[in-house]
Design a protein around this motif. Structure first.
Motif, mmCIF file in Angstrom:
data_model
loop_
_atom_site.group_PDB
_atom_site.id
_atom_site.type_symbol
_atom_site.label_atom_id
_atom_site.label_comp_id
_atom_site.label_asym_id
_atom_site.label_seq_id
_atom_site.Cartn_x
_atom_site.Cartn_y
_atom_site.Cartn_z
ATOM 1 N N ALA A 83 0.829 -1.212 0.000
ATOM 2 C CA ALA A 83 0.000 0.000 0.000
ATOM 3 C C ALA A 83 0.860 1.258 0.000
ATOM 4 O O ALA A 83 0.637 2.187 -0.781
ATOM 5 C CB ALA A 83 -0.931 -0.015 1.209
ATOM 6 N N GLY A 84 1.868 1.307 0.883
ATOM 7 C CA GLY A 84 2.715 2.482 0.961
ATOM 8 C C GLY A 84 3.533 2.694 -0.301
ATOM 9 O O GLY A 84 3.692 3.834 -0.775
ATOM 10 N N LEU A 85 4.056 1.605 -0.869
ATOM 11 C CA LEU A 85 4.840 1.711 -2.098
ATOM 12 C C LEU A 85 3.975 2.235 -3.243
ATOM 13 O O LEU A 85 4.398 3.113 -4.014
ATOM 14 C CB LEU A 85 5.441 0.352 -2.448
ATOM 15 N N ASN A 86 2.753 1.732 -3.360
ATOM 16 C CA ASN A 86 1.875 2.197 -4.437
ATOM 17 C C ASN A 86 1.436 3.648 -4.235
ATOM 18 O O ASN A 86 1.219 4.381 -5.206
ATOM 19 C CB ASN A 86 0.664 1.273 -4.566
ATOM 20 N N GLU A 87 1.308 4.075 -2.986
ATOM 21 C CA GLU A 87 1.009 5.488 -2.738
ATOM 22 C C GLU A 87 2.181 6.372 -3.173
ATOM 23 O O GLU A 87 1.984 7.447 -3.750
ATOM 24 C CB GLU A 87 0.684 5.696 -1.260
ATOM 25 N N LEU A 88 3.386 5.919 -2.898
ATOM 26 C CA LEU A 88 4.576 6.641 -3.354
ATOM 27 C C LEU A 88 4.596 6.736 -4.870
ATOM 28 O O LEU A 88 4.831 7.814 -5.442
ATOM 29 C CB LEU A 88 5.834 5.921 -2.848
ATOM 30 N N LEU A 89 4.363 5.617 -5.558
ATOM 31 C CA LEU A 89 4.376 5.620 -7.020
ATOM 32 C C LEU A 89 3.289 6.531 -7.577
ATOM 33 O O LEU A 89 3.517 7.280 -8.538
ATOM 34 C CB LEU A 89 4.193 4.192 -7.538
ATOM 35 N N ALA A 90 2.086 6.478 -6.982
ATOM 36 C CA ALA A 90 0.975 7.293 -7.465
ATOM 37 C C ALA A 90 1.291 8.784 -7.374
ATOM 38 O O ALA A 90 0.906 9.566 -8.252
ATOM 39 C CB ALA A 90 -0.296 6.964 -6.683
ATOM 40 N N GLU A 91 1.976 9.199 -6.326
ATOM 41 C CA GLU A 91 2.312 10.606 -6.160
ATOM 42 C C GLU A 91 3.247 11.119 -7.248
ATOM 43 O O GLU A 91 3.349 12.323 -7.466
ATOM 44 C CB GLU A 91 2.930 10.844 -4.785
ATOM 45 N N HIS A 92 3.922 10.179 -7.930
ATOM 46 C CA HIS A 92 4.839 10.577 -8.998
ATOM 47 C C HIS A 92 4.324 10.128 -10.363
ATOM 48 O O HIS A 92 5.086 10.100 -11.338
ATOM 49 C CB HIS A 92 6.232 9.988 -8.737
#
Length: 277
Positions: free
Chosen positions: A109-118
């Motif tokens: 979840a955290g990794l995908n949130e990071l990717l989504a922000e970029h």
């Protein structure tokens, strides 16, 4: 065509190894989890950084967008922003980051949130347990195919290794009982050679010391059943009948449970995978 030939034909045509990606102008050292000084359980953020470093060019803006001039500061930023201060996806009353690190679902979840922000696409994730009616040979082929697909997409997948041990304790009447051991994340950078009917060598980056090493993913060697937990202790399910593929990882010390006696049965499994598949 026999099973072994079919497996060989598939991987001969699709085998992919990940090189250092966009970082060709200068050697890029792998992230060492020991540089995260806030906790000894830094394998998750270190492996995320290694994915961003050694994945394809699409991950470069994500890495460059992290705050920090060193890997240690970047890991602290990752943990504080995406894990420590955000609610767990599986235990909503708790934060994602705990004293023992982070669960696979919360890391995803955290990794995908990071990717989504970029503006980067989300990654897939799944437990690697054997499906109903699936043979052990087909199980091995399926897991290797997932890894191969992710590598082909220039996304070295994050593999969670988990150990289990049989112990005799007074509270169990000194009867043998399976227990969880250690959990550890590594980054898979290549499938080495052609997988056989029994196993495959994987090149990985162990975040402990940022070392490159080789592990061996394989079926149960002697047909012995074992129990393994799918999920966490509070919401997971103990499965039997050889539910996960096993792993030989002699150079990955972090997965060895403490206080294992010579008479205790101990094994290591390929538990969970995050990648593009």
């Amino acid at each position: 065509m026999g099973l072994r030939s079919a497996i060989g034909a598939f991987f001969f045509s699709s085998l992919v190894a990940i090189a250092p990606g966009w970082a060709q102008d200068a050697p890029v050292p792998a992230t060492d989890q020991r540089d995260y000084l806030d906790s000894p359980n830094g394998c998750a953020p270190a492996t995320v950084l290694n994915l961003l470093k050694f994945g394809g060019t699409g991950y470069r803006p994500v890495l460059e967008g992290l705050i920090g001039s060193s890997d240690g500061v970047k890991m602290r930023f990752l943990v504080d922003r995406y894990f420590r201060l955000r609610k767990s996806t599986i235990h909503p009353a708790e934060q994602r980051w705990g004293v023992h690190g982070i669960a696979c679902e919360d890391l995803t979840a955290g990794l995908n949130e990071l990717l989504a922000e970029h503006g980067a696409p989300a990654l897939s994730a799944r437990y690697l347990d054997r499906e109903e009616g699936e043979t052990e040979a087909d199980h091995l082929t399926r897991v290797c195919r997932l890894i191969s697909r992710s590598l082909a997409e220039e996304t070295p997948p994050i593999l969670n290794l988990r150990s289990f041990v049989v112990k005799r304790r007074e509270e169990n009447g000194n009867e043998p009982k399976w227990e969880t051991g250690a959990s550890h994340y590594v980054l898979v950078t290549a499938l080495r050679g052609t997988p056989s009917e029994t196993g495959s060598e994987l090149e990985v980056i162990d975040p402990w010391k940022g070392r490159r090493t080789v592990i061996y993913l394989h079926r149960e060697a002697n047909g012995r059943d074992f129990l393994a937990l799918k999920g966490t202790l509070t919401n997971g399910t103990w499965r039997d009948d050889r539910p996960f593929l096993q792993v030989l990882a002699p150079d990955v010390a972090s997965v060895r449970p403490a206080n294992v006696e010579w008479s205790d049965r101990y094994l290591l499994v390929a538990n969970h995978l995050i990648g593009r598949f």
